[in-house]
Design a protein around this motif. Structure first.
Motif, PDB file in Angstrom:
ATOM      1  N   LYS A 104       4.059  14.838   2.474  1.00 48.42           N
ATOM      2  CA  LYS A 104       2.837  14.338   3.125  1.00 48.42           C
ATOM      3  C   LYS A 104       1.778  13.952   2.093  1.00 48.42           C
ATOM      4  CE  LYS A 104       3.425  17.072   7.310  1.00 48.42           C
ATOM      5  NZ  LYS A 104       2.993  18.277   8.030  1.00 48.42           N
ATOM      6  N   ASP A 105       1.700  14.712   1.004  1.00 50.54           N
ATOM      7  CA  ASP A 105       0.691  14.441  -0.023  1.00 50.54           C
ATOM      8  C   ASP A 105       0.985  13.183  -0.830  1.00 50.54           C
ATOM      9  OD1 ASP A 105      -0.734  16.674   0.712  1.00 50.54           O
ATOM     10  OD2 ASP A 105      -0.018  17.926  -0.942  1.00 50.54           O
ATOM     11  N   ASP A 155       4.800  19.562   2.797  1.00 53.86           N
ATOM     12  CA  ASP A 155       3.450  19.282   2.295  1.00 53.86           C
ATOM     13  C   ASP A 155       3.497  18.321   1.105  1.00 53.86           C
ATOM     14  OD1 ASP A 155       2.367  20.898   4.228  1.00 53.86           O
ATOM     15  OD2 ASP A 155       2.009  22.603   2.887  1.00 53.86           O
TER      16      ASP A 155
END
Length: 150
Positions: free
Chosen positions: A46-47, A43
Motif C-alpha cells: 500500500k505504501d 502495508d
C-alpha cells in the motif's frame, strides 16, 4: 547415481531427504507471527503503490494493478520475473487460447520463489467484436453519459 535438482537458472540444489525434513508445527505464536507478517507485507504494498500510476481504472473496468505497480511490488519483494513459459497455445482457426506461466526469481540467490499463471482467449466477451451504430451509442459502444461516469 542420483539426479541433482536444479533451479530455473541452473543452480544446483541439494535434495532434502525425508529424514531431514522437519514437520510444520502450528502454534498460536506461529499463527500470530504469520498474521503480523502478512499485515506488514500488505502495508508495504500500500505504501509503495500510487493510484493513477501503479493501479487504477480504465473506463468500463474495475480497479486493477498495472505493469508499473507490479514492478514496484517485485522490487519490494526483491524478485524479478523470469522468462515466461507457454503452457498451452491453441489456435484452430476459430479459437485462440493461451496459458502462460512466469516464474519469480529471488535477486540474491537466483532461485525461483513463486510463479504466476495467466490465461486469455478470444472467446472472452472483452475480446469479441460488437457492432454498434455510432449514432445510437457514441463512444465505442458507450453512451455519452456512461462514458463520462466511468
Amino acid at each position: 547415481m542420483t539426479e541433482k535438482a536444479m533451479t530455473t537458472v541452473g543452480q544446483e540444489v541439494a535434495p532434502i531427504s525425508p529424514e531431514r525434513a522437519e514437520p510444520l508445527v502450528i502454534t498460536r505464536e506461529y499463527v500470530d507471527q504469520q498474521k503480523r507478517s502478512l499485515v506488514l507485507l500488505q502495508d508495504m504494498v500500500k505504501d509503495i503503490l500510487v493510484e493513477g500510476r501503479d493501479y487504477g481504472r480504465v473506463p468500463g473496468t474495475p480497479q486493477f494493478l498495472w505493469d508499473p505497480g507490479a514492478n514496484q511490488i517485485f522490487g519490494g519483494f526483491n524478485v524479478f520475473p523470469g522468462h515466461r513459459r507457454i503452457i498451452s497455445h491453441i489456435e484452430d482457426g476459430t479459437k485462440i487460447s493461451i496459458v502462460i506461466e512466469v516464474p519469480l526469481i529471488q535477486r540474491h540467490t537466483g532461485n525461483q520463489v513463486a510463479s504466476g499463471i495467466g490465461a486469455s482467449s478470444n472467446e472472452e466477451s472483452k475480446h469479441k467484436y460488437r457492432y454498434v451504430k455510432e449514432d445510437e451509442l457514441g463512444l465505442w459502444g458507450y453512451t455519452e453519459e456512461t462514458a463520462t461516469s466511468l
